[in-house]
Design a protein around this motif. Structure first.
Motif, PDB file in Angstrom:
ATOM      1  N   VAL A 221       0.868  -1.170   0.000  1.00 53.56           N
ATOM      2  CA  VAL A 221       0.000   0.000   0.000  1.00 53.56           C
ATOM      3  C   VAL A 221       0.907   1.223   0.000  1.00 53.56           C
ATOM      4  N   VAL A 222       0.713   2.114  -0.947  1.00 54.83           N
ATOM      5  CA  VAL A 222       1.500   3.341  -1.039  1.00 54.83           C
ATOM      6  C   VAL A 222       0.667   4.482  -0.460  1.00 54.83           C
ATOM      7  N   MET A 223       1.206   5.133   0.587  1.00 53.06           N
ATOM      8  CA  MET A 223       0.472   6.202   1.262  1.00 53.06           C
ATOM      9  C   MET A 223       1.092   7.560   0.958  1.00 53.06           C
ATOM     10  N   HIS A 224       0.218   8.551   0.851  1.00 50.23           N
ATOM     11  CA  HIS A 224       0.658   9.933   0.648  1.00 50.23           C
ATOM     12  C   HIS A 224      -0.416  10.853   1.207  1.00 50.23           C
ATOM     13  N   GLY A 225      -0.019  11.732   2.114  1.00 53.23           N
ATOM     14  CA  GLY A 225      -0.971  12.668   2.698  1.00 53.23           C
ATOM     15  C   GLY A 225      -2.087  11.997   3.467  1.00 53.23           C
ATOM     16  N   ALA A 228      -4.278   6.221   0.806  1.00 55.73           N
ATOM     17  CA  ALA A 228      -3.661   5.190  -0.018  1.00 55.73           C
ATOM     18  C   ALA A 228      -3.826   5.599  -1.472  1.00 55.73           C
ATOM     19  N   VAL A 229      -2.706   5.944  -2.106  1.00 56.85           N
ATOM     20  CA  VAL A 229      -2.775   6.365  -3.507  1.00 56.85           C
ATOM     21  C   VAL A 229      -2.676   5.174  -4.458  1.00 56.85           C
ATOM     22  N   GLU A 230      -2.186   4.044  -3.940  1.00 56.27           N
ATOM     23  CA  GLU A 230      -2.090   2.845  -4.773  1.00 56.27           C
ATOM     24  C   GLU A 230      -1.918   1.626  -3.889  1.00 56.27           C
ATOM     25  N   HIS A 231      -2.494   0.515  -4.313  1.00 57.53           N
ATOM     26  CA  HIS A 231      -2.283  -0.745  -3.597  1.00 57.53           C
ATOM     27  C   HIS A 231      -2.425  -1.897  -4.576  1.00 57.53           C
ATOM     28  N   PRO A 241       3.381   0.781 -12.061  1.00 56.82           N
ATOM     29  CA  PRO A 241       2.739   1.723 -11.132  1.00 56.82           C
ATOM     30  C   PRO A 241       1.744   2.624 -11.867  1.00 56.82           C
ATOM     31  N   ARG A 242       0.613   2.835 -11.254  1.00 59.75           N
ATOM     32  CA  ARG A 242      -0.419   3.678 -11.863  1.00 59.75           C
ATOM     33  C   ARG A 242      -0.350   5.112 -11.357  1.00 59.75           C
ATOM     34  N   ALA A 243      -0.024   5.300 -10.084  1.00 53.38           N
ATOM     35  CA  ALA A 243      -0.024   6.641  -9.509  1.00 53.38           C
ATOM     36  C   ALA A 243       1.298   7.349  -9.774  1.00 53.38           C
ATOM     37  N   ALA A 244       1.216   8.647 -10.041  1.00 51.56           N
ATOM     38  CA  ALA A 244       2.429   9.435 -10.279  1.00 51.56           C
ATOM     39  C   ALA A 244       3.323   9.456  -9.047  1.00 51.56           C
ATOM     40  N   LEU A 249       8.393   7.688  -6.199  1.00 55.14           N
ATOM     41  CA  LEU A 249       9.112   6.925  -5.176  1.00 55.14           C
ATOM     42  C   LEU A 249      10.075   5.934  -5.821  1.00 55.14           C
ATOM     43  N   LEU A 250       9.587   5.226  -6.816  1.00 55.17           N
ATOM     44  CA  LEU A 250      10.430   4.216  -7.465  1.00 55.17           C
ATOM     45  C   LEU A 250      11.596   4.858  -8.199  1.00 55.17           C
TER      46      LEU A 250
END
Length: 280
Positions: A221-225, A228-231, A241-244, A249-250
């Motif tokens: 799970v990728v968290m920002h603010g 969860a912006v992507e999981h 990855p779908r989220a910018a 990060l990558l």
């Protein structure tokens, strides 16, 4: 049924800061879930909410279920029965989590006796065995030592030993390898991998290190603010990855299989007695 289910979790501090905002996640038994994101994204606050360790004046809403039990709004007595026994946590700062007045062996044994009917000698034997399991040399002698007599990496191992002594169903590891050298980091990750394979423990791995997630986690799970912006599965998120934000990060992770930059600093061979000089 998932071992841990979080639905629409929001956490707001008295200052008005909303650290977590509508978070959803699931974790099945025997799986490793990586929770990644920059500092301040809400990763640690999420783990504290699951464990019921947030300050009492914090406003928490949403649904947290562990083995089907509702944890949101649960009383202190119900949470104490679960914490340490069925769900455990490795905290980020081992020095502040260990009592300086008691030996590490006593503190591990105390955690064991809090949930098991065991005498002092039996609990101490468990503590020594756990110290040996996490790779601390001379565990019998080191069990009589105090936290300040250990290095940072060894204190981290003590916390891991304390968390694992009861073989919990859920282990939350908050930055377990931060500030550790690569050798100790590899040993700790091997220990977590062994725990999952041997006991079927589910692990929530909170980290900013994408390499650690790639090597250990099944899902991420990728968290920002606070959101969860992507999981998804680690392979899907890392390679597609779908989220910018995830792509950003990558992009920060150094790669050894990509093209070299056009200009790299090189070391010119110095003459005898001359210090090395960096040239471009």
């Amino acid at each position: 049924m998932s071992l841990l289910t979080v639905r629409d979790l929001s956490v707001e501090f008295p200052s008005g800061v909303r650290a977590v905002d509508g978070l959803d996640l699931e974790l099945d038994a025997g799986r490793v879930l990586g929770v990644v994101g920059e500092s301040g994204s809400g990763k640690s606050v999420t783990s504290l909410a699951v464990m019921g360790l947030l300050p009492p004046d914090t406003r928490t809403s949403g649904d947290i279920r562990f083995q089907g039990r509702q944890l949101t709004g649960a009383g202190p007595r119900a949470l104490r029965a679960l914490r340490g026994d069925r769900m455990a946590m490795i905290f980020q700062d081992p020095l502040s989590c260990l009592n300086p007045y008691y030996t590490v062996g006593f503190q591990i044994a105390e955690a064991y006796r809090a949930h098991r009917r065991a005498g002092r000698r039996a609990a101490r034997d468990i503590a020594v065995r756990m110290l040996d399991r996490v790779g601390i040399p001379e565990p019998e002698r080191r069990a009589r030592a105090y936290p300040h007599e250990f290095s940072g990496g060894m204190r981290q191992r003590v916390l891991i030993a304390m968390a694992l002594c009861l073989e919990p169903d859920l282990l939350i590891a908050d930055e377990p390898t931060t500030a550790l050298d690569v050798t100790v980091q590899a040993q700790i990750l091997d220990l977590l991998r062994e725990l999952r394979e041997r006991s079927g423990t589910a692990i929530m791995l909170i980290t900013h290190d994408m390499g650690v997630v790639a090597g250990l986690a099944d899902d991420v799970v990728v968290m920002h603010g606070g959101r969860a912006v992507e999981h998804g599965a680690v392979r899907d998120v890392f390679y597609q990855p779908r989220a910018a934000y995830t792509r950003g990060l990558l992009a920060c992770v150094p790669r050894v299989d990509g093209p070299l930059p056009e200009r790299l600093p090189t070391l010119r061979t110095p003459a005898a007695g001359e210090p090395p000089e960096v040239t471009s």
